[in-house]
Design an enzyme around this catalytic site. Structure first.
Site, PDB file in Angstrom:
ATOM      1  CD  GLU B 190      -5.664  76.023 -93.751  1.00 32.48           C
ATOM      2  OE1 GLU B 190      -5.845  77.248 -93.816  1.00 32.48           O
ATOM      3  OE2 GLU B 190      -6.380  75.265 -93.070  1.00 32.48           O
ATOM      4  CG  ASP B 351     -11.277  81.102 -94.102  1.00 28.11           C
ATOM      5  OD1 ASP B 351     -11.012  80.483 -95.139  1.00 28.11           O
ATOM      6  OD2 ASP B 351     -10.686  80.930 -93.027  1.00 28.11           O
TER       7      ASP B 351
END
Lengths: 452, 528
Positions: B190, B351
């Site tokens: 993250e 992502d």
């Protein structure tokens, strides 16, 4: 929520289960035959039984007294705690009226550099929390602050009985750093885990040590302590130069004396250690420096007030050492490179310390508009006598006198000026290069690397 | 000499989901869908680029849990069973839509894609997609990097340094054993960074990592070149910052390319649109509607009304969006002024699963961007972090500020009233694992105590996965995330007790080893 910080994929793959629920409710138990899980002759039923039994029997509450702080963002901290009921009861008995009217509070201590010139030594504030809960969200009013806390009972008369201390947290910075500096550093070449192990591995606290003593500094710049083992003896440390009557410059002779000592140690380092060898410092050999620092600390504390409160986990005996040394602000490559008068501006008028310096060495003229004095102060603590890791924070203390009637702004911060015009501003320095540089300076007394 | 560089980074990660205790398990589909829709199309695109002579065009982060699952024979077999089921559905769909001029080509498209996926997965790479990625790295097309062992959110684990250290070391070791070479770069789960983490990254052998934009912009001291150049931490590890503009062009729901009305809509799926009796044989439990991957509509507009998806129109938009991305990058670099050193760099991380799974046309767009940049590299050349650092080894020294790419930019998404209960357990377990590993560090490898210590470490790592806290905060599969956290913490507690009392039930230990079958080389000493 800003788009910028919206978690990419947060509506993402995890939503693949949308509408389908999750977990066992959406699954089909394995047939009695062996699950295709490798050679182990387990049936799905047996695996499920093991899993269910263990989760049922062994998901246990956390025990033991503990208070933990976690930073959420620049303005919020989360605290959770666990305190044995017996300890709570015992603490109440020590309070007036057996603590009937006492409340449970989180007593925060602001450890941020630049805050310990107020009285009491570190600013504190209490957050009243509900006893039935075991966690709390605390809103703050400043970013980039360094806190610890203690959970305890506070009686109406102010008596406080502590129960458990927390770890320390530093809340994130919410905007650009006030520090403006530009120096280059070589990127570390890639190194494999095998190579590290072949070289003897990395010790557990290498990270901190390397931050304190960056191996990328050439040997001539190594912290003299690093050569203590190689030379078989400590470099004799000249006494710390005394602060001037006004906290002014060092005596040139003192700089020269330490410089000569450093030159000897540097030569020893170069002769005995490879450029990439990371210095291993026996704790015992640090002790003379600690003693020196303690003496210095005592002398300085006599000047500036009571010592800092120890902040550490229960059972840890910290040593807190303060080593302030006056340093001349160098004419080149300083954290702050000019002082300029800013009449008007944001309405505060007065002065500001700031500006940026071009990395290619653009013109930067040191023209203090007001008399200033800068002091570097380091706070060093370790988990125990002669033990590592050492943790340190450093700050630049700027003092001066403002003869103007205008408000004073330094590094973007409004500075409180005393009735006599004097002021003090404390600027935190980042750990890393600056810290290593400070230690080098404290040992070498040379002042700025560039010869300032 | 290019005027500047563009570094595209894809982070591929899925939590470790493997349930041999069930014949089928819904959440295992996350991996299967990603293989078909993202990883296979990505490999095919990169192979085409390799054949066209393109090099150093992409940085791909493969998480240790994803690597483990891709190499797992049990999951490989289940993937093929999953695809077989979809191929039967595809055959029915081709028949069902044969007279529909709008849907028939789409049914055939999906059928062909499934055949292509099986051919690549089973025939060309013998079920080993890790090998496919490793070959692309060996050919110089991509740079592979990795992340923490189970994607633990490091800023909230740092209370116990040993937990962060184990996440990084086990992650690095797993990557190296799977791919065959060490990863030079680390993808922080993250993008969660805190000052001091770089020391542990260095210890794990990493040369660089990525942070979100404000991690660089709020660095100390201030970054002279802003986001257009990496920084080097005082210990020599480099930090690359995410470029917000190029991120927004892909991520933003309002401005992002994937929201173009011509692109395929994700949510309209025959798993929800068709009669339940028709779809029932193709869903796992026989009673819950799920996405099947057969989606026939375009986004069309903001409301519920959808028009059939037109791949040809979408392809034109792909070309336009690729041109737009490349043009903006070139202009951004040109705006940095005359040639300078370090050369301007734009870092665009995403992502990986966005490409193909959520954004159906994503792999096409990525390939188009890479081809355009490779064709005219003078204005903006593609690069990888290692290639850039090889040419720019001397950088400004600064320490990034604490940051993440989560909502709000810090830790709030992983620490809030919806998931804060997990942290006392995680911190306490990490502390106890440290004590346990120190007390029983002399256990002989292969012995029961050693295996129990290893399994305790695996359980702890699995409990720490950032995915669980993330899912607890989001709207779906919350109970699964809670259950996984409880299961792994309970398994850790059980194993700890076994080691402490010296009575280890081998049968139970083996059962846990069968269920949580990852990190075979985990050394308990990593927790010392």
């Amino acid at each position: 929520m800003t788009e910028k910080h919206h978690k990419p994929g947060s509506g993402g793959r995890r939503h693949a289960a949308a509408g389908a629920g999750g977990g066992a409710g959406t699954t089909r138990p394995a047939r009695a035959a062996e699950a295709a899980a490798g050679p182990a002759p387990f049936s799905g039923t047996e695996l499920r039984q093991v899993s269910t039994h263990i989760t049922t029997q062994w998901f246990l509450p956390v025990e033991g007294n503990r208070l933990t702080l976690m930073e959420i963002d620049p303005w919020r901290v989360h605290a959770y705690w666990n305190v044995a009921e017996a300890d709570l009861t015992a603490a109440r008995t020590g309070l007036p009226d057996e603590g009937r009217d006492a409340v449970l509070v989180l007593r925060f201590t602001d450890l941020s550099p630049g805050t310990f010139d107020a009285a009491p030594p570190h600013p504190r504030f209490d957050v009243e929390v509900q006893q039935a809960r075991n966690n709390w969200y605390i809103g703050l009013w400043r970013d980039a602050k360094h806190y610890s806390a203690e959970l305890g009972l506070r009686a109406p008369d102010g008596t406080f009985v502590g129960l458990v201390r927390s770890n320390e947290v530093v809340t994130p910075r919410s905007g650009p750093s006030p520090e403006v500096d530009f120096r280059h550093l070589e990127v570390r070449p890639p190194r494999t885990l095998q190579a590290q192990r072949a070289a003897g591995g990395t010790e557990r606290n290498d990270a901190l040590l390397r931050d304190l003593f960056p191996k990328r500094l050439p040997p001539v710049d190594d912290y003299p302590l690093a050569v203590a083992e190689a030379t078989g003896g400590l470099v004799e440390e000249p006494p710390f130069p005394a602060l001037g009557a006004e906290g002014g410059d060092l005596a040139p002779a003192a700089w020269e004396a330490v410089g000569a000592a450093d030159a000897r140690s540097d030569a020893a380092t170069a002769a005995t250690a490879g450029a990439d060898a990371f210095p291993v410092i026996p704790a015992a050999e640090i002790e003379p420096y600690r003693a020196l620092a303690r003496r210095e600390r005592a002398r300085v504390l006599a000047r500036i007030g009571p010592p800092l409160p120890p902040v550490a986990e229960e059972g840890v005996s910290p040593t807190v050492e303060l080593q302030p040394q006056p340093l001349p602000i160098p004419p080149a490559n300083p954290p702050v490179d000019e002082v300029r008068t800013e009449p008007g501006g944001d309405g505060h008028g007065g002065y500001s310390l700031g500006g940026s310096q071009a990395p290619w060495g653009g013109a930067s003229v040191w023209q203090p508009a007001i008399p200033l004095e800068a002091v570097l102060a380091a706070v060093v603590s370790s988990p125990g006598q002669g033990e590592w890791p050492v943790q340190a924070s450093v700050e630049l203390v700027v003092r001066g006198r403002n003869s103007s009637a205008s408000p004073l702004t330094l590094c973007g911060e409004r500075v409180q000026v005393g009735d006599d015009g004097t002021f003090t501003l404390r600027l935190p320095l980042a750990q890393g290069t600056e810290l290593a540089e400070l230690i080098r300076r404290l040992c070498s007394r040379y002042g700025d690397k560039d010869g300032g | 000499m290019p005027r500047g560089y563009q570094c595209i980074v894809l982070h591929a990660h899925l939590p470790y989901i493997r349930h041999p205790e069930y014949d089928s398990f819904l959440e295992e589909n996350w991996l299967f869908e990603a293989i078909t829709e993202t990883y296979v199309p990505l490999i095919l695109a990169l192979e085409r680029l390799r054949d066209a002579g393109v090099r150093e065009c992409l940085t791909l982060s493969l998480s240790p849990t994803l690597l483990t699952m891709l190499r797992d024979p049990f999951l490989q077999a289940r993937y093929l069973a999953h695809v077989d089921r979809l191929q039967r559905l595809a055959a029915r769909e081709v028949r069902r839509t044969r007279d529909d001029p709008a849907f028939a080509p789409l049914a055939r498209l999906y059928r062909d894609r499934l055949e292509e996926a099986v051919a690549l997965f089973e025939t060309r790479y013998a079920r080993d997609l890790v090998d496919a990625f490793a070959r692309l790295q060996a050919d110089g097309v991509v740079e592979l990097i990795t992340t923490a062992a189970t994607h633990g959110y490091l800023p909230l684990l740092k209370t116990e340094t040993v937990a962060v250290r184990a996440q990084l070391l086990v992650g690095a070791q797993t990557f190296q054993s799977m791919v065959g070479v060490p990863a030079r770069g680390a993808w922080l789960p993250e993008c969660g960074y805190y000052p001091g983490l770089e020391g542990l990254l260095e210890e794990a052998g990493y040369n660089y990592f990525f942070v979100d934009s404000h991690g660089i912009l709020n660095a100390t001291p201030r970054p002279y070149y802003g986001l257009s150049a990496p920084l080097v931490c005082p210990n020599g590890v480099a930090a690359f910052g995410r470029d917000p503009e190029s991120s927004r062009r892909v991520w933003s729901r309002q401005e992002g390319y994937p929201g173009d009305f011509q692109y395929r809509d994700f949510y309209r799926d025959i798993g929800f649109d068709l009669d339940f009796d028709y779809i029932r044989p193709f869903i796992l439990d026989g009673h819950t509607r799920i996405h099947t991957g057969f989606k026939y509509y375009g986004i069309t507009g903001p409301d519920e009304h959808k028009l059939p998806y037109d791949p040809a129109q979408a392809a034109r938009r792909v070309a336009a969006h690729a041109e737009d991305f490349v043009g903006r990058s070139r202009r951004h670099i040109a705006a940095q002024g005359e040639r300078r050193s370090p050369a301007p760099l734009i870092v665009s991380p995403y992502d990986a699963e966005l490409f193909g799974h959520w954004w159906f046309e994503g792999p096409q767009w990525l390939e188009a961007v890479i081809r355009r940049m490779a064709d005219a590299p003078d204005a903006a050349a593609l690069t990888t972090p290692s290639a850039y650092l090889a040419g720019h080894s001397s950088l400004q020294s600064a320490t990034p500020s604490a940051s993440s790419w989560g909502d709000g930019g810090y830790n709030a998404f992983w620490l809030n009233p919806g998931n804060d209960w997990i942290y006392p357990h995680l911190h306490d377990a990490a502390h106890r694992m440290n004590v346990l590993a120190r007390q029983h560090g002399d256990a002989a490898p292969g012995s029961l105590p050693y295996r129990a210590l290893q399994q305790a470490g695996r359980s702890l790592l699995l409990a720490q996965a950032s995915d669980w806290a993330f899912i607890m905060k989001s709207d779906t599969a919350k109970e699964y995330a809670r259950r996984r956290t409880r299961d792994h913490l309970a398994r850790f507690n059980y194993l700890e007790q076994c080691v402490l009392v010296g009575t280890i039930d081998e049968r139970r230990l083996q059962a846990l080893e069968v269920m949580d079958q990852l990190f075979p080389d985990l050394e308990p000493a990593v927790y010392c």
